[in-house]
Design a protein around this motif. Structure first.
Motif, PDB file in Angstrom:
ATOM      1  N   ASP A 133       0.826  -1.211   0.000  1.00  0.00           N
ATOM      2  CA  ASP A 133       0.000   0.000   0.000  1.00  0.00           C
ATOM      3  C   ASP A 133       0.860   1.262   0.000  1.00  0.00           C
ATOM      4  OD1 ASP A 133      -2.188  -1.640   0.061  1.00  0.00           O
ATOM      5  OD2 ASP A 133      -2.410  -1.548   2.249  1.00  0.00           O
ATOM      6  N   LYS A 142       2.289   1.762  -3.508  1.00  0.00           N
ATOM      7  CA  LYS A 142       1.255   2.280  -4.406  1.00  0.00           C
ATOM      8  C   LYS A 142       1.012   3.767  -4.172  1.00  0.00           C
ATOM      9  CE  LYS A 142      -1.242  -2.122  -4.639  1.00  0.00           C
ATOM     10  NZ  LYS A 142      -2.469  -2.840  -4.218  1.00  0.00           N
ATOM     11  N   SER A 162      -8.083  -2.085  -3.681  1.00  0.00           N
ATOM     12  CA  SER A 162      -7.206  -1.912  -2.527  1.00  0.00           C
ATOM     13  C   SER A 162      -7.579  -0.640  -1.770  1.00  0.00           C
ATOM     14  CB  SER A 162      -5.737  -1.853  -2.995  1.00  0.00           C
ATOM     15  OG  SER A 162      -4.866  -1.739  -1.903  1.00  0.00           O
ATOM     16  N   SER A 208      -7.156   0.108   1.287  1.00  0.00           N
ATOM     17  CA  SER A 208      -6.104   0.531   2.210  1.00  0.00           C
ATOM     18  C   SER A 208      -5.056   1.372   1.499  1.00  0.00           C
ATOM     19  CB  SER A 208      -5.448  -0.690   2.861  1.00  0.00           C
ATOM     20  OG  SER A 208      -4.937  -1.570   1.872  1.00  0.00           O
ATOM     21  N   ALA A 209      -4.780   1.070   0.210  1.00  0.00           N
ATOM     22  CA  ALA A 209      -3.816   1.864  -0.553  1.00  0.00           C
ATOM     23  C   ALA A 209      -4.345   3.277  -0.775  1.00  0.00           C
ATOM     24  CB  ALA A 209      -3.517   1.193  -1.891  1.00  0.00           C
ATOM     25  N   THR A 233      -3.969   5.120   2.479  1.00  0.00           N
ATOM     26  CA  THR A 233      -2.576   5.487   2.663  1.00  0.00           C
ATOM     27  C   THR A 233      -2.201   6.655   1.784  1.00  0.00           C
ATOM     28  OG1 THR A 233      -2.043   3.174   3.143  1.00  0.00           O
ATOM     29  CG2 THR A 233      -0.200   4.625   2.603  1.00  0.00           C
TER      30      THR A 233
END
Length: 278
Positions: free
Chosen positions: A196, A199, A266, A268-269, A272
């Motif tokens: 993450d 990315k 994703s 969570s990416a 982040t």
């Protein structure tokens, strides 16, 4: 190629994103594989398929980009250089392709004249007669004319050679559709397989370079280089309009990709990315 290899590659190449995040799917698949008595055999097959996918993708990338570049350069050296130079030099008045080249040539000659008078005034060179100054100016003007004549001829060569390269590039994509699907799968797996933080770092790096507050200066340099490469007039209005619109469109497309695809695959990416960007 064995059947299991082809099957694995096709699965990678045409894998679609579903409602469930890919990380959750991989977690369930991991438990399923651990309970499978044939897990070792399947793991070996997956490894061989991934190895084949990587090797095929690397070879295809090299072939895809190296072939047009080689053809571009070889066509210039052996075909376009003698042909275009002969046709262009046959026209004795052919020096400039556009008004921008003329303005740059006049500016170069003016700077040379100013530099010559400045060096005389500071005593760097001995005072020259009017005829000597005129002779030096004529010699410099001839050098500038030859330089811009070569630039104009090179622009014509670049247009023809780049068109040939684009045709070769598109032909390779059309002919080798299977390798293209494998490469697409490889790129997707490589990007979505990053952590993450990685990315988010790449997203911030990409947006800051191409659509950030300092990107207009870079776009201006790139556009000017492209226009000179093809011998097109360097219109300031066109450059400013492009800079004021294209990065905005690019930023909108990128935000849509984050919202439409990355946020589902994703989350969570994306979180982040927002935290790092604040």
């Amino acid at each position: 190629m064995k059947y299991w290899n082809l099957k694995k590659i096709n699965q990678y190449a045409f894998e679609k994103t579903g409602i469930i995040p890919r990380s959750m799917s991989k977690l369930f698949n991991r438990f399923k594989q651990e309970l499978n008595p044939n897990a070792e055999v399947e793991a070996l097959e997956d490894f061989k398929a991934a190895k084949y996918q990587t090797a095929t993708s690397v070879k295809y990338i090299i072939f895809l980009f190296l072939s047009p570049i080689l053809i571009n350069q070889l066509s210039k050296i052996f075909i376009l250089d003698p042909l275009v130079n002969q046709i262009w030099n046959r026209n004795s008045s052919g020096i400039f392709l556009n008004l921008s080249q003329e303005e740059r040539a006049f500016a170069d000659l003016q700077r040379f004249e100013e530099k010559l008078h400045f060096e005389i005034l500071i005593g760097k060179i001995d005072p020259l007669s009017t005829e000597s100054v005129q002779k030096k100016m004529s010699t410099k003007a001839l050098e500038i004319a030859l330089e811009y004549s070569k630039e104009s001829a090179d622009a014509i060569k670049n247009i023809i050679a780049d068109v040939i390269s684009i045709i070769i590039f598109i032909s390779i994509l059309i002919i080798n559709k299977r390798q293209l699907s494998i490469l697409t799968s490889f790129v997707n797996e490589s990007i979505y397989g990053l952590s993450d933080t990685a990315k988010a770092f790449l997203i911030i790096l990409f947006t800051d370079i191409f659509v950030g507050f300092h990107s207009p200066h870079g776009w201006e340099i790139v556009i000017e280089a492209i226009l000179r490469h093809f011998g097109l007039p360097e219109s300031r209005d066109f450059i400013f309009i492009f800079i004021s619109t294209f990065p905005v469109v690019l930023d909108t497309i990128f935000k849509y990709w984050i919202f439409r695809y990355l946020n589902r695959i994703s989350p969570s990416a994306v979180a982040t990315y927002h935290n790092m960007n604040e």
